[in-house]
Design a protein around this motif. Structure first.
Motif, PDB file in Angstrom:
ATOM      1  N   PHE A 187       0.797  -1.212   0.000  1.00 14.36           N
ATOM      2  CA  PHE A 187       0.000   0.000   0.000  1.00 14.36           C
ATOM      3  C   PHE A 187       0.837   1.272   0.000  1.00 14.36           C
ATOM      4  O   PHE A 187       0.295   2.368   0.088  1.00 14.36           O
ATOM      5  N   ALA A 188       2.151   1.164  -0.120  1.00 15.36           N
ATOM      6  CA  ALA A 188       2.980   2.355  -0.256  1.00 15.36           C
ATOM      7  C   ALA A 188       2.939   2.893  -1.688  1.00 15.36           C
ATOM      8  O   ALA A 188       3.254   4.060  -1.931  1.00 15.36           O
ATOM      9  N   ARG A 189       2.535   2.051  -2.639  1.00 13.77           N
ATOM     10  CA  ARG A 189       2.538   2.495  -4.041  1.00 13.77           C
ATOM     11  C   ARG A 189       1.695   1.514  -4.858  1.00 13.77           C
ATOM     12  O   ARG A 189       1.532   0.352  -4.466  1.00 13.77           O
ATOM     13  N   HIS A 190       1.195   1.972  -5.997  1.00 16.99           N
ATOM     14  CA  HIS A 190       0.444   1.059  -6.858  1.00 16.99           C
ATOM     15  C   HIS A 190       1.267   0.621  -8.054  1.00 16.99           C
ATOM     16  O   HIS A 190       0.865  -0.280  -8.785  1.00 16.99           O
ATOM     17  N   GLY A 191       2.434   1.236  -8.253  1.00 19.90           N
ATOM     18  CA  GLY A 191       3.294   0.805  -9.346  1.00 19.90           C
ATOM     19  C   GLY A 191       3.847  -0.595  -9.158  1.00 19.90           C
ATOM     20  O   GLY A 191       4.431  -1.161 -10.084  1.00 19.90           O
TER      21      GLY A 191
END
Length: 359
Positions: A187-191
């Motif tokens: 959940f820190a990034r969607h990449g």
């Protein structure tokens, strides 16, 4: 008088390792939140500021003042329990022994961190997570924040309101692990699950590489352990309200976004949806320490519904998923099997043997 009679009439020794009260555990948590806030603020600085050139920063001030509050409070707890003639180690409250070791480790790592920064400079991004002194600080914080959980585990029966510090303690300890493993935080990034082609102004979702898929799968494995193993440990001993596992999935996920300056803020409502689904699983399955089948079912389903919400949120945001149905579906299955396996190992391995379950 013979020796047996003398022993029978002797004054009983002063009890050692007296338990803490709920109020004392709550103060431990308050100091621990201070410490954890400093940890995440310092992580925010390492992730978002590029001109850090000194050890003496506002972020370190918050971090180390939080540690000082924890250390002083643990010292006060020990002082109040110390009996004349007894060893100081015997005055440490029940379950707080690892926390005392954590204070020593954190202090030593803090000194090492100052020396490390003086010699090698201030680390940025990934390097900060591999610094030996930072790993020592994280391990010390983990032990300190876990004290109320450990105390409740060894304490006599407590009512559900009295167990709140233990539940919060487990979540905060997990957040320390999430912090030091933040490069694996889903959940820190969607990449993590999306691969793009074309210009930065008009990126298009494309097919990922095999190596990208494996990195993503590893990140889901790590994030699943970080978020759901604390819930599993709590459920081995206590009957949990559905709000507990939901909150323990949601709060660390939001904290990850805050630390990266909310670069994908839309993931916060996605995390909320996933957390609500986790709570629904626990409300429907109703696992309890004595119901192993229900507990294994809830443990296995929790990551499945949580990550399903993540995949759905990413697909809605970008209009497509890089992962094919086989990949995202297999990822959900893998994480569910991961938690099922851990639940089976803890339950069948005798982790709950001899414990008096609390409902």
């Amino acid at each position: 008088m013979d020796a047996a009679a003398a022993n029978a009439l002797a004054i009983p020794p002063v009890s050692v390792h007296r338990p803490t009260t709920v109020a004392e555990d709550a103060i431990t948590l308050a100091a621990g939140v201070w410490l954890l806030a400093g940890t995440y603020v310092d992580g925010w600085a390492h992730n978002n500021l590029h001109d850090l050139e000194t050890f003496f920063t506002p972020w370190h001030a918050v971090l180390y003042s939080g540690f000082a509050a924890c250390a002083l409070w643990l010292a006060a707890l020990t002082w109040r329990r110390h009996a004349p003639g007894a060893r100081w180690t015997e005055a440490i409250p029940v379950g707080y022994g690892p926390a005392a070791a954590g204070v020593v480790l954190f202090l030593a790592s803090g000194a090492a961190d100052f020396a490390w920064h003086s010699v090698f400079g201030i680390e940025q991004n990934l390097k900060a997570l591999f610094s030996p002194s930072h790993l020592g600080l994280a391990a010390g914080a983990f032990l300190i924040l876990g004290a109320p959980f450990s105390a409740a585990w060894h304490a006599p029966e407590r009512s559900r309101p009295q167990l709140v510090p233990a539940f919060v303690s487990a979540m905060l300890s997990g957040m320390v692990v999430a912090f030091i493993l933040q490069e694996f935080a889903v959940f820190a990034r969607h990449g993590l699950v999306q691969t793009y082609a074309g210009s930065a102004a008009q990126p298009a979702v494309t097919v990922p590489t095999s190596s990208g898929i494996m990195v993503a799968l590893g990140s889901f494995f790590v994030s699943t352990v970080v978020l759901f193993v604390p819930v599993l440990l709590l459920s081995l001993r206590w009957h949990l309200n559905a709000a507990v596992p939901a909150a323990m999935a949601f709060v660390p996920s939001v904290a990850m976004q805050l630390m990266v300056a909310m670069r994908d803020a839309w993931l916060v409502p996605v995390a909320l949806v996933g957390s609500v689904l986790v709570g629904v699983v626990w409300a429907v399955v109703r696992p309890a320490p004595g119901r192993h089948g229900r507990l294994m079912t809830a443990a296995a389903l929790s990551p499945v519904v949580f990550w399903a919400a993540y995949f759905a949120g990413v697909a809605l945001h970008d209009g497509a998923l890089s992962f094919s149905p086989e990949i995202w579906g297999g990822t959900l299955a893998w994480t569910g099997l991961e938690m099922l396996g851990l639940a089976v190992l803890t339950l069948k391995g005798g982790a709950t043997a001899g414990l008096k379950h609390q409902r």
